[in-house]
Design an enzyme around this catalytic site. Structure first.
Site, PDB file in Angstrom:
ATOM      1  N   CYS A 124      26.984  17.087 -55.685  1.00  0.00           N
ATOM      2  CA  CYS A 124      28.000  17.260 -54.656  1.00  0.00           C
ATOM      3  C   CYS A 124      29.227  16.470 -55.104  1.00  0.00           C
ATOM      4  O   CYS A 124      29.218  15.826 -56.143  1.00  0.00           O
ATOM      5  CB  CYS A 124      27.479  16.776 -53.304  1.00  0.00           C
ATOM      6  N   LYS A 203      20.972  22.398 -44.536  1.00  0.00           N
ATOM      7  CA  LYS A 203      21.514  21.050 -44.332  1.00  0.00           C
ATOM      8  C   LYS A 203      22.442  21.083 -43.123  1.00  0.00           C
ATOM      9  O   LYS A 203      23.422  21.825 -43.086  1.00  0.00           O
ATOM     10  CB  LYS A 203      22.273  20.579 -45.570  1.00  0.00           C
ATOM     11  N   GLU A 241      20.168  31.141 -44.388  1.00  0.00           N
ATOM     12  CA  GLU A 241      20.593  30.277 -45.498  1.00  0.00           C
ATOM     13  C   GLU A 241      19.485  30.136 -46.539  1.00  0.00           C
ATOM     14  O   GLU A 241      19.723  30.234 -47.749  1.00  0.00           O
ATOM     15  CB  GLU A 241      20.978  28.889 -44.961  1.00  0.00           C
ATOM     16  N   LYS A 256      17.363  19.247 -44.233  1.00  0.00           N
ATOM     17  CA  LYS A 256      17.951  17.920 -44.050  1.00  0.00           C
ATOM     18  C   LYS A 256      18.809  17.919 -42.789  1.00  0.00           C
ATOM     19  O   LYS A 256      19.634  18.812 -42.612  1.00  0.00           O
ATOM     20  CB  LYS A 256      18.824  17.573 -45.268  1.00  0.00           C
TER      21      LYS A 256
END
Length: 333
Positions: A124, A203, A241, A256
């Protein structure tokens, strides 16, 4: 029914003897289930405790070697790394530097531990950008946001750089559309078709990330991450997703945070035939630590109950800041 009228079936029979309880236990934890998140920064001799995550540290590569060794001795064999660079800019360019801090940490650990441990890197840009968001920014209709498609090439370059430095697994966390497919193509083209992708597939834009932002020095400088991380109210969206990431080549699927999303973990487990991971995040860890310090809870008992609940929900893998301590507790029995 027996003549006395009391049921013949007594579930308590299997609870009376603690050894029988162990014998019929449905869910068990093992140190091999854990991935330990760690934070690395340039320098030497650095071991700075994170005030909101007691027992966790920002480490330089040399002290990282020592800390990983202690974790390995406790039975933890898998680690995920977050870098804190010396230089930040609008595009997070230091993340792509083959001499960057995560790359240096990977090479150092690989030299010391060969193939005895699993080295995973979080992919990231929030730690590397001066604005604290997870990619390149643009402005559309008067609103500044992360440019999804412009971020994919640099995200891919970051992953390839980490693979070259010795990463065993890549874990993209930015929730960019198409990120798994872009990374898979980039890794394959660079000769790393054997490197698996553990995608942060579901997430959420959670309030439980606060302590992590201190640890990684990555708070967003404006707004929040709600335009790319998921709405905590949504569950069907998580399935979409995850399905997209599976289609793009994800090898492991992550949810998460973990504790407030056990229902999502179970849905992923029931609907997809891939290993499932969950991240027991910094806020979940910090709440347990703070309450234990106050004497309000038994840290060991509560931690093991939480980790068991995550595995019971359907996880194969748990990322947790309690990894080393939990591994020690498991050894103690």
């Amino acid at each position: 029914m027996n003549p006395s009228g009391f049921p013949l079936i007594r579930p308590r029979r299997l609870r009376h003897n603690p050894l029988v309880r162990e014998l019929v236990r449905e869910t068990t934890l093992d140190a091999r289930d854990f991935i330990f998140p760690m934070f690395v920064r340039p320098g030497k001799g650095i071991r700075t405790e994170i005030s909101s995550m007691l027992g966790n540290y920002q480490l330089s590569p040399d002290t990282l070697v020592e800390e990983v060794g202690l974790a390995k001795d406790a039975g933890v064999k898998s680690f995920i790394f977050f870098g804190i660079p010396t230089h930040k800019d609008a595009t997070g360019s230091s993340a792509l530097d083959d001499a960057g801090i995560v790359q240096e940490a990977l090479r150092t650990l690989r030299k010391h531990y060969k193939n005895e441990i699993v080295l995973i890197t979080d992919e990231c840009f929030c730690e590397y950008t001066d604005h604290g968001h997870c990619g390149i920014l643009n402005e559309k209709q008067g609103r500044t946001d992360v440019d999804n498609d412009a971020t994919l090439p640099i995200l891919t370059a970051q992953c390839v750089s980490h693979a070259k430095a010795g990463a065993d697994m890549i874990a993209p966390s930015g929730m960019m559309d198409g990120m798994v497919g872009a990374i898979r193509r980039g890794l394959d083209a660079a000769g790393f078709s054997h490197i698996p992708i553990m995608s942060y597939a579901a997430k959420y834009a959670s309030g439980f990330y606060g302590p992590f932002r201190e640890a990684a020095e990555s708070p967003p400088q404006f707004g929040d991450r709600g335009s790319y991380q998921m709405d905590p109210a949504n569950t069907d969206e998580a399935m979409r997703e995850v399905e997209l990431d599976v289609a793009e080549g994800a090898d492991i699927l992550m949810v998460k945070p973990a504790l407030s999303y056990l229902d999502i973990i179970r849905r992923v487990r029931d609907n997809f035939q891939l290993p499932v991971a969950a991240y027991n995040v910094s806020g979940e860890f910090a709440m347990v630590k703070a309450a234990a310090q106050k004497g309000w809870i038994d840290e060991r008992r509560v931690t093991m109950e939480i980790l068991t609940s995550i595995k019971r929900a359907g996880c194969d893998i748990i990322l947790t800041y309690h990894a080393v301590q939990a591994a020690k507790w498991l050894k103690q029995g």
